[in-house]
Design a protein around this motif. Structure first.
Motif, short mmCIF file in Angstrom:
data_model
loop_
_atom_site.label_atom_id
_atom_site.label_comp_id
_atom_site.label_asym_id
_atom_site.label_seq_id
_atom_site.Cartn_x
_atom_site.Cartn_y
_atom_site.Cartn_z
N GLU A 1 16.04 12.49 37.76
CA GLU A 1 14.59 12.66 37.90
C GLU A 1 14.30 13.34 39.24
N PHE A 2 13.40 14.30 39.22
CA PHE A 2 13.11 15.04 40.46
C PHE A 2 11.72 14.76 41.01
N LEU A 3 11.06 13.72 40.53
CA LEU A 3 9.67 13.49 40.95
C LEU A 3 9.57 13.13 42.44
N GLN A 4 8.43 13.47 43.02
CA GLN A 4 8.14 13.11 44.40
C GLN A 4 7.17 11.94 44.41
N GLU A 5 7.37 11.01 45.33
CA GLU A 5 6.42 9.92 45.48
C GLU A 5 5.06 10.51 45.86
N GLY A 6 4.02 9.90 45.35
CA GLY A 6 2.67 10.41 45.64
C GLY A 6 2.18 11.32 44.52
N LEU B 1 8.87 23.70 54.21
CA LEU B 1 9.03 24.34 55.52
C LEU B 1 7.96 23.83 56.48
N ARG B 2 7.42 22.65 56.19
CA ARG B 2 6.44 22.08 57.13
C ARG B 2 7.16 21.29 58.20
N PRO B 3 6.97 21.67 59.49
CA PRO B 3 7.61 20.87 60.53
C PRO B 3 7.00 19.48 60.57
N PHE C 1 12.64 14.17 58.00
CA PHE C 1 12.51 13.66 56.63
C PHE C 1 12.89 12.19 56.58
N GLY C 2 12.19 11.45 55.72
CA GLY C 2 12.50 10.04 55.51
C GLY C 2 12.31 9.70 54.06
N GLY C 3 12.00 8.43 53.79
CA GLY C 3 11.79 8.01 52.41
C GLY C 3 13.06 7.46 51.79
N SER C 4 12.94 7.14 50.51
CA SER C 4 14.05 6.43 49.89
C SER C 4 15.08 7.37 49.27
N CYS C 5 14.83 8.69 49.31
CA CYS C 5 15.76 9.59 48.60
C CYS C 5 16.53 10.55 49.51
N LEU C 6 15.80 11.37 50.28
CA LEU C 6 16.50 12.43 51.02
C LEU C 6 17.60 11.89 51.93
N PHE D 1 6.17 7.08 55.11
CA PHE D 1 7.10 8.19 55.39
C PHE D 1 6.49 9.55 55.10
N LYS D 2 5.40 9.56 54.33
CA LYS D 2 4.60 10.77 54.12
C LYS D 2 3.26 10.31 53.59
N ALA D 3 2.31 11.23 53.47
CA ALA D 3 0.98 10.85 52.98
C ALA D 3 0.98 10.64 51.47
N ALA E 1 2.39 15.28 65.35
CA ALA E 1 3.73 15.55 64.82
C ALA E 1 3.71 16.10 63.40
N ARG E 2 2.52 16.40 62.88
CA ARG E 2 2.42 17.00 61.54
C ARG E 2 1.65 18.32 61.58
N ASN E 3 1.31 18.79 62.77
CA ASN E 3 0.47 19.99 62.91
C ASN E 3 -0.74 19.91 61.96
C1 UDX Z 1 12.27 13.54 47.26
C2 UDX Z 1 12.42 14.84 46.45
O1 UDX Z 1 11.45 15.78 46.87
C3 UDX Z 1 12.29 14.57 44.95
O2 UDX Z 1 12.50 15.76 44.21
C4 UDX Z 1 13.31 13.51 44.57
O3 UDX Z 1 13.18 13.18 43.19
C5 UDX Z 1 13.15 12.26 45.40
O4 UDX Z 1 13.23 12.60 46.78
P1 UDX Z 1 10.26 11.99 48.05
O5 UDX Z 1 11.27 11.07 48.62
O6 UDX Z 1 9.12 11.42 47.27
O7 UDX Z 1 10.95 13.04 47.07
O8 UDX Z 1 9.65 12.78 49.27
P2 UDX Z 1 9.42 14.32 49.66
O9 UDX Z 1 8.08 14.75 49.28
O10 UDX Z 1 10.56 15.13 49.21
O11 UDX Z 1 9.47 14.19 51.25
C6 UDX Z 1 10.64 13.76 51.92
C7 UDX Z 1 10.45 13.77 53.41
O12 UDX Z 1 10.42 15.08 53.90
C8 UDX Z 1 9.18 13.10 53.90
O13 UDX Z 1 9.50 12.33 55.02
C9 UDX Z 1 8.27 14.28 54.23
O14 UDX Z 1 7.32 13.98 55.21
C10 UDX Z 1 9.30 15.29 54.73
N1 UDX Z 1 8.85 16.68 54.61
C11 UDX Z 1 8.64 17.24 53.38
C12 UDX Z 1 8.70 17.45 55.75
O15 UDX Z 1 8.88 16.99 56.88
N2 UDX Z 1 8.33 18.76 55.61
C13 UDX Z 1 8.11 19.35 54.39
O16 UDX Z 1 7.80 20.54 54.36
C14 UDX Z 1 8.27 18.55 53.25
#
Ligand code: UDX
Length: 424
Positions: A147-152, A246-248, A252-257, A315-317, A403-405
């Motif tokens: 699954e490739f979905l993003q949270e949010g 490409l957003r500074p 990156f955080g969250g449960s996947c990356l 970890f993100k909006a 930190a998010r410009n």
């Molecule tokens: C990610 C993948 O995008 C998704 O395809 C996969 O299924 C699960 O993992 P998610 O964990 O929901 O999804 O978060 P994502 O939107 O990818 O953001 C990950 C992190 O990167 C966040 O901390 C976000 O703030 C950061 N980020 C993202 C940036 O700093 N800059 C960006 O341009 C994009």
């Protein structure tokens, strides 16, 4: 109409379930956590996801969606069983497959004849074969479909996937899953299960690499008077590069990356290859946290003993998820340097184990009273529209580290703020 079972009521499981009901199928979700189960049965969503609660309530009302506590209750009648259990990070970056193996072992004896098991959980290479071995039924086929979905935007992403990956050697099983998901109108990539599993890890590692890359470019921009926002657009319009990811930011955080990056490195190691590129991606991500703490320290003057206001903890909006949040790690490093952290986040109303040592307030202005710096760590859109005159008047020292410009520097400077973003 097919009968489907979904094992696991997390982000992936719930988004999969409402996608299947949307396609006209009957879905039973097995959720092991009693509190979560109760919430779901009441037609409410246990997670903040646009459109999820409405679809859960609608599914229940129409009688096409139900929730049970045991996988053995959900699986018996199903033509398709989707495994959507968590695969947390285990020791040395390796994914912990115990939930997946347990689910497979539970459903094995009760699966209907010729049932198809679809693994949606993110799993290391070889896991679908492990599931096959645990199930040990000639008539049951396992298809790996990450699954490739993003949270949010989980529901939207699940309903409008950019692609569907189906990994399995059995062409009949693949054809059945493809027919089930074909109305989603996405390109379907058919491959073997190791490739399907690698696709997920490689995709997330590549996204992480893009983020570390732009964060490193932002650091360069700061030193030479360039503006990373313009650089981002200038390179992003090249279709070979693309503007997304490409957003500074604070990293990156969250449960996947972070987890998937660790897991592909572990798989590489098992294969005798050291994935040094990803070592650097992780290193830049860690350095980014210190770069932001240092920026805050420069403005707070001194950090030691000062109050730092933090806006944004998730970890993100557009999510309430605090797992592996860069904002929380930055708060921890600030506290290590003897700052007092007072934080506001629109989705955080009370204490949580991750937030120990951080004072939580439920009003953005309250966080800034007496603060020597304000750090914006999550890109909540509503932060743009706050009354910065009011913020300025309450702070001990009017300084913003963005930190998010997210904010426009010029009007803030006119109000008397010191403003610093990333790479601009
Ligand atoms: C990610 C993948 O995008 C998704 O395809 C996969 O299924 C699960 O993992 P998610 O964990 O929901 O999804 O978060 P994502 O939107 O990818 O953001 C990950 C992190 O990167 C966040 O901390 C976000 O703030 C950061 N980020 C993202 C940036 O700093 N800059 C960006 O341009 C994009």
């Amino acid at each position: 109409m097919s009968k489907c079972a979904v094992i696991g009521g997390g982000y992936v499981g719930l988004a999969t379930a409402v996608t299947l009901t949307h396609l006209g199928h009957e879905v039973t979700v097995a959720e092991i956590d009693p509190e979560r189960l109760e919430t779901l049965r009441a037609g409410r969503s246990p997670i903040l996801e646009a459109g999820l609660e409405e679809r859960i309530a609608q599914g229940l009302e129409e009688g096409v969606l139900s929730f049970v506590s045991k996988s053995t209750e959900a699986a018996p009648e199903a033509d398709f069983v989707f495994l959507c259990v968590q695969t947390p990070m285990g020791s040395r970056g390796r994914a912990d497959l115990s939930y997946l193996e347990q689910a497979a072992a539970e459903i094995a004896p009760v699966l209907a004849q010729e049932a198809i098991v679809v693994t949606k959980s993110t799993v290391p290479v070889g896991s679908s074969r492990v599931v096959e071995r645990v199930i040990r039924r000639e008539d049951v086929k396992v298809v790996s479909s990450p699954e490739f979905l993003q949270e949010g935007s989980a529901v939207h992403d699940s309903l409008h996937p950019t692609r569907i990956v189906l990994g399995c050697d059995d062409q009949t099983a693949v054809a059945k899953v493809a027919a089930l998901l074909e109305p989603l109108n996405a390109p379907i990539i058919v491959t073997n299960s190791p490739s399907a599993e690698t696709i997920k890890y490689a995709a997330n590692s590549f996204l992480a690499t893009k983020i570390s890359f732009i964060n490193a470019v932002a650091a360069v921009c700061e030193g030479i008077g360039a503006n990373v926002d313009d650089v981002m657009l200038g390179i992003g319009y090249d279709p070979r590069i693309g503007v997304e990811f490409l957003r500074p930011g604070p990293g990156f955080g969250g449960s996947c990356l972070p987890k998937d990056l660790g897991a592909i490195k572990a798989s590489a190691e098992d294969a005798g290859y050291r994935f040094e590129l990803l070592d650097a991606v992780e290193k830049v991500n860690d350095q980014q946290l210190d770069r932001i703490v240092n920026k805050i320290a420069r403005h707070a003057r001194p950090l030691n003993g000062s109050i730092v206001a933090v806006w944004g903890l998730t970890f993100k909006a557009r999510t309430a998820d605090l797992r592996d949040s860069p904002a929380i790690e930055i708060a921890r490093r600030l506290r290590e340097r003897n700052a007092k952290v007072v934080a506001y986040d629109p989705t955080v109303t009370g204490p949580a184990p991750e937030l120990e040592g951080i004072e939580i307030v439920t009003d953005p202005y309250a966080a800034t009273i007496g603060a020597s710096a304000l750090a914006i760590l999550t890109e909540w859109d509503e932060f743009r529209w706050l009354d910065f005159e009011k913020v300025e008047s309450g702070m001990k020292h009017a300084a913003i580290v963005d930190a998010r410009n997210l904010l426009d520097p010029a009007p803030l400077r006119r109000l008397g703020f010191e403003y610093e973003g990333l790479g601009r």
